[in-house]
Enzyme design. Structure first.
Site, PDB file in Angstrom:
ATOM      1  NE  ARG A   1      -6.337  -4.251   6.168  1.00 31.78           N
ATOM      2  CZ  ARG A   1      -6.337  -3.731   4.476  1.00 31.78           C
ATOM      3  NH1 ARG A   1      -7.387  -4.515   3.917  1.00 31.78           N
ATOM      4  NH2 ARG A   1      -5.065  -3.969   3.725  1.00 31.78           N
TER       5      ARG A   1
ATOM      6  CG  HIS B   1      -1.755   0.128   3.414  1.00 27.28           C
ATOM      7  ND1 HIS B   1      -1.449  -0.813   4.736  1.00 27.28           N
ATOM      8  CD2 HIS B   1      -1.989  -0.052   2.131  1.00 27.28           C
ATOM      9  CE1 HIS B   1      -1.758  -2.713   3.954  1.00 27.28           C
ATOM     10  NE2 HIS B   1      -2.863  -1.935   2.800  1.00 27.28           N
TER      11      HIS B   1
ATOM     12  CD  GLN C   1       0.374  -2.587  -0.936  1.00 25.81           C
ATOM     13  OE1 GLN C   1      -0.680  -3.081  -0.510  1.00 25.81           O
ATOM     14  NE2 GLN C   1       1.349  -3.005  -1.706  1.00 25.81           N
TER      15      GLN C   1
ATOM     16  CG  ASP D   1      -5.129   3.259  -2.811  1.00 18.99           C
ATOM     17  OD1 ASP D   1      -5.851   1.907  -2.958  1.00 18.99           O
ATOM     18  OD2 ASP D   1      -5.227   3.647  -1.358  1.00 18.99           O
TER      19      ASP D   1
ATOM     20  CB  CYS E   1      -2.058  -0.791  -2.873  1.00 18.34           C
ATOM     21  SG  CYS E   1      -4.063   0.340  -2.538  1.00 18.34           S
TER      22      CYS E   1
ATOM     23  NE  ARG F   1       0.939  -5.659   2.133  1.00 18.44           N
ATOM     24  CZ  ARG F   1       0.086  -5.731   2.646  1.00 18.44           C
ATOM     25  NH1 ARG F   1      -0.802  -5.202   1.504  1.00 18.44           N
ATOM     26  NH2 ARG F   1      -0.685  -5.904   3.565  1.00 18.44           N
TER      27      ARG F   1
END
Ligand code: CP
Ligand code: NVA
Length: 309
Positions: free
Chosen positions: A104, A131, A134, A227, A267, A295
């Protein structure tokens, strides 16, 4: 055989997504029955964090453990990354110890450099541009709820950020109908939309519409995603963004404009009262908690695909 990475959603070809989600669903069901797995026995996965995380950190660490492997978590603060050791050198060293690396980080070029310099699979656990883990989980969640992925209408409300970009890529790869509502100045990268539209033309399916009015984006949508307004690394812009995104809250009034039975994704982490109302995230239209749990299952399926026995 050449190693495979998971750098964006297109790292898995469109034809393989159905079986990957099937595998994730099987792993989910088997976990509930207490079935144990050993696909990663004897294997170690490095989990590198240059930004904060709750879900990605825990779901990867638990996922590696549940597949019989071992995870080593490295945060930039506790490692030589924060002291400026190049990502190229880090890649070569970690690849000597570990069978895969999840990272990340900030720019997508750091993920790509890591993948180029490491001769083990690299997984993108979020960059400023993408991402993919996700959205892979989000689409598994949609598939569980609606029984399909293509053939639904999707809306994105908010920032044209890394999550929006992965949704656009998914729309291109899988031929989805996606409408995005983003304020002027916060729209997704135009070249990414053009590439996804070209992919849809080749497939003969899907559409991508970009508007500024959230009500137009959600009209007729079965799935609404949002988001945070300021992503990690944009903390200094948070106040200005609160002004720019006024009117972009996914609240009960906005969800009422969508298709009957529409469901809402986020998310996480979320700011109730900003990009999503408390009533929506904690209410009957929310799939957010299943989305977060998924996830774990989808990433186990990805780990098996990349380094499983
Ligand atoms: N959604 C997500 O990636 O959460 P974390 O930042 O907690 O990992
Ligand atoms: N867009 C958010 C997603 C967090 C999971 C960020 O990059 O901070």
């Amino acid at each position: 055989m050449a190693k495979q990475d998971f750098l964006t959603l297109s790292s898995v070809p469109a034809k393989d997504w159905g079986s990957l989600w099937d595998r994730a669903a099987t792993l989910k069901a088997e976990r509930r029955r207490g079935v144990r797995h050993q696909a990663l026995a004897g294997k170690t996965v490095a989990l590198v964090f240059e930004k904060s995380s709750t879900r990605t950190r825990v779901s990867f660490e638990v996922g590696v453990y549940e597949l019989g492997g071992h995870a080593v978590v490295l945060s930039s603060a506790g490692s030589q990354l924060a002291r400026g050791e190049p990502i190229e050198d880090t890649a070569r060293v970690l690849a000597g110890y570990c069978h895969a690396i999840m990272i990340r980080t900030f720019g997508q070029e750091r993920v790509e450099t890591l993948a180029r310099m490491a001769d083990v699979p690299v997984i993108n656990g979020l960059s400023d541009q993408h991402h993919p883990c996700q959205v892979a989980s989000d689409l598994l969640t949609v598939r569980e709820h609606f029984g399909e992925v293509a053939g639904l209408r999707y809306a994105w409300v908010g920032d044209g950020n890394n999550m929006a970009a992965s949704w656009i890529e998914a729309a291109g790869l899988l031929g989805l109908e996606l409408a995005l509502a983003c304020p002027e100045g916060y729209q997704p990268d135009a070249s990414m939309i053009a590439a996804a539209r070209a992919a849809q033309t080749a497939l003969g399916r899907g559409s991508i519409t970009l508007v500024t009015d959230p009500r137009r984006a959600v009209a007729g949508a079965q799935v609404i995603s949002t988001d945070v307004w300021a992503s990690m690394g944009q903390e200094a812009e948070a106040l200005a963004r609160q002004t720019a995104f006024a009117g972009y809250c996914v609240d009960e009034a906005l969800v009422a404009q969508a298709a009957p039975g529409a469901r809402v994704l986020h998310c996480l982490p979320a700011h109730r009262g900003e990009e999503i109302s408390g009533g929506v995230i904690d209410g009957p239209a929310s799939l957010v908690w299943t989305q977060a749990e998924n996830r774990l299952h989808v990433q186990k399926a990805i780990l098996e695909r990349l380094i499983g026995a």
